[in-house]
Design an enzyme around this catalytic site. Structure first.
Site, PDB file in Angstrom:
ATOM      1  N   HIS A   1       0.902  -0.995  -0.083  1.00 62.92           N
ATOM      2  CA  HIS A   1      -0.056   0.121   0.075  1.00 62.92           C
ATOM      3  C   HIS A   1       0.807   1.264  -0.069  1.00 62.92           C
ATOM      4  O   HIS A   1       1.892   1.400   0.645  1.00 62.92           O
ATOM      5  CB  HIS A   1      -0.940  -0.174   1.239  1.00 62.92           C
ATOM      6  CG  HIS A   1      -1.752   1.184   1.280  1.00 62.92           C
ATOM      7  ND1 HIS A   1      -2.998   1.148   0.538  1.00 62.92           N
ATOM      8  CD2 HIS A   1      -1.834   2.322   1.992  1.00 62.92           C
ATOM      9  CE1 HIS A   1      -3.616   2.302   0.778  1.00 62.92           C
ATOM     10  NE2 HIS A   1      -2.980   3.076   1.742  1.00 62.92           N
TER      11      HIS A   1
ATOM     12  N   PRO B   1       1.481  -1.980   5.331  1.00 58.69           N
ATOM     13  CA  PRO B   1       2.213  -2.310   4.274  1.00 58.69           C
ATOM     14  C   PRO B   1       2.157  -2.878   3.090  1.00 58.69           C
ATOM     15  O   PRO B   1       2.742  -2.900   2.179  1.00 58.69           O
ATOM     16  CB  PRO B   1       3.656  -2.353   4.929  1.00 58.69           C
ATOM     17  CG  PRO B   1       3.583  -2.496   6.489  1.00 58.69           C
ATOM     18  CD  PRO B   1       2.280  -2.818   6.780  1.00 58.69           C
ATOM     19  N   GLU B   2       1.023  -3.835   3.479  1.00 57.89           N
ATOM     20  CA  GLU B   2       0.588  -4.623   2.316  1.00 57.89           C
ATOM     21  C   GLU B   2      -0.683  -4.198   1.622  1.00 57.89           C
ATOM     22  O   GLU B   2      -0.824  -3.267   0.842  1.00 57.89           O
ATOM     23  CB  GLU B   2       0.411  -6.068   2.862  1.00 57.89           C
ATOM     24  CG  GLU B   2       2.032  -6.402   3.255  1.00 57.89           C
ATOM     25  CD  GLU B   2       2.040  -7.833   3.821  1.00 57.89           C
ATOM     26  OE1 GLU B   2       1.724  -8.958   3.011  1.00 57.89           O
ATOM     27  OE2 GLU B   2       2.253  -8.258   5.178  1.00 57.89           O
ATOM     28  N   MET B   3      -1.840  -4.628   2.087  1.00 60.02           N
ATOM     29  CA  MET B   3      -3.201  -4.231   1.413  1.00 60.02           C
ATOM     30  C   MET B   3      -3.874  -3.463   2.238  1.00 60.02           C
ATOM     31  O   MET B   3      -4.683  -2.699   1.834  1.00 60.02           O
ATOM     32  CB  MET B   3      -3.946  -5.785   1.108  1.00 60.02           C
ATOM     33  CG  MET B   3      -3.108  -6.596   0.198  1.00 60.02           C
ATOM     34  SD  MET B   3      -4.031  -8.197   0.106  1.00 60.02           S
ATOM     35  CE  MET B   3      -5.484  -7.725  -0.874  1.00 60.02           C
TER      36      MET B   3
END
Length: 341
Positions: free
Chosen positions: A98, A142-144
């Site tokens: 993200h 930090p991902e979705m």
């Protein structure tokens, strides 16, 4: 003279056959296991009686796997970091999520192929199975970066998805975050890639070349099966830096679990999943083999022996299930809009 030549040929053939059979036994005794060729045996191994694999769940799980609306931005899907066209990984040292954020621990995305065989999920092994693992990346900032409530709202706002859940689980199904991610996991269970190595281990002596067999023998003799064992040739928690320090340990702050244990990566399809190691710092498979010899086994693996092992590892590239990119159902005016903060 002709009789003597024929006898020699027969003896050589018998010797080769015996050597292959001996190597198969040696590999099995070292803990290596074949993916079953019989579908019923495979299903018995990967299926869950409490939540059985069905065609409807797999198809729905595939759609959710490819759907970027499960992310806050509407741009990132499971396939972004675990790209099924790229060996189930993303081909970069550290995962990007993200807001174009690199993984804060500089962790590399492991392959999703054959992950159903892993004894633990994530590099630190914190999830015991795929259904639990699937929940982490969706929520992680930090991902979705999508909280469960957002995921639930978006999926439930799309009538076609709601109907597909009813078709897969029954009319009384509650389409919540746990059910959504478990459905993704059901699809992921089917991402199994049998290879020529499995045919060899199952008794087909001709499935591997002479050079690949020599590489397998070297792989076993050097001690690689101490960690890269089982049906996944990895996927278990093992001590890291047993003999010496990994030369790129200063990249990122990952140190393993509370006991310093790290999940051993699978070697299946390893030629497709560079860069290697938890922080993705080595791009050459030959170099990775030599580094593991030093770090884990305390030995120096020569260039020649590393090449033999790599020759064997190439035989682990398996047959992928055919994946047809799904057409995803339409959003509605009620579907929460993407945000990028």
């Amino acid at each position: 003279m002709k009789l003597a030549i024929s006898l020699t040929v027969c003896l050589l053939g018998a010797s080769t056959l015996l050597a292959a059979e001996t190597l198969i036994t040696k590999a099995k005794n070292s803990g290596l296991e074949a993916i079953p060729t019989d579908n019923a045996k495979l299903m018995k191994m990967i299926d869950d009686k409490k939540d059985p694999i069905t065609k409807e769940k797999v198809e729905l799980g595939k759609k959710l796997y490819f759907d970027p609306r499960l992310s806050r931005s509407g741009l990132i899907s499971c396939n972004t970091c675990h790209n099924l066209a790229l060996g189930g990984a993303d081909g970069v040292p550290a995962a990007i999520g993200h807001g174009w954020t690199a993984n804060p621990h500089h962790l590399n995305s492991p392959t999703v192929y054959n992950s159903v065989f892993f004894k633990a999920q994530f590099w630190d092994g914190r999830s015991p199975h795929l259904a639990d693992q699937a929940q982490g990346p969706v929520q992680a900032g930090p991902e979705m970066a999508a909280p469960p409530s957002l995921v639930e709202q978006r999926i439930n706002s799309i009538p076609e998805y709601v109907e597909e859940f009813k078709g897969a689980y029954g009319k009384e199904v509650k389409v919540d975050f746990a059910k959504i991610t478990a459905t993704i996991a059901t699809f992921e269970k089917t991402l199994v890639t049998p290879s020529r190595f499995d045919k060899f281990l199952s008794g087909d002596e001709k499935a591997l070349s002479k050079e690949e067999k020599e590489g397998l023998n070297t792989f076993i003799d050097k001690g690689c099966t101490a960690c890269h064992t089982g049906i996944a040739l990895g996927g278990t928690m093992q001590a890291f830096q047993v003999a010496s320090q990994y030369k790129f340990m200063n990249v990122g702050d990952f140190k393993g679990d509370a006991n310093g244990m790290v999940k051993t990566p699978t070697l299946r399809n390893i030629t497709e999943t560079a860069p290697y190691f938890h922080n993705g710092q080595i791009w050459s498979l030959n170099e990775a083999v030599k580094e593991m010899g030093s770090v884990q086994l305390g030995i120096k693996i020569s260039d020649a022996d590393a090449q033999k092992i790599v020759t064997f590892l190439k035989s682990l590239k398996g047959d992928k299930p055919e994946i047809i990119y799904p057409q995803l159902p339409e959003s509605t005016i009620e579907t929460e809009k993407p945000t990028f903060n």
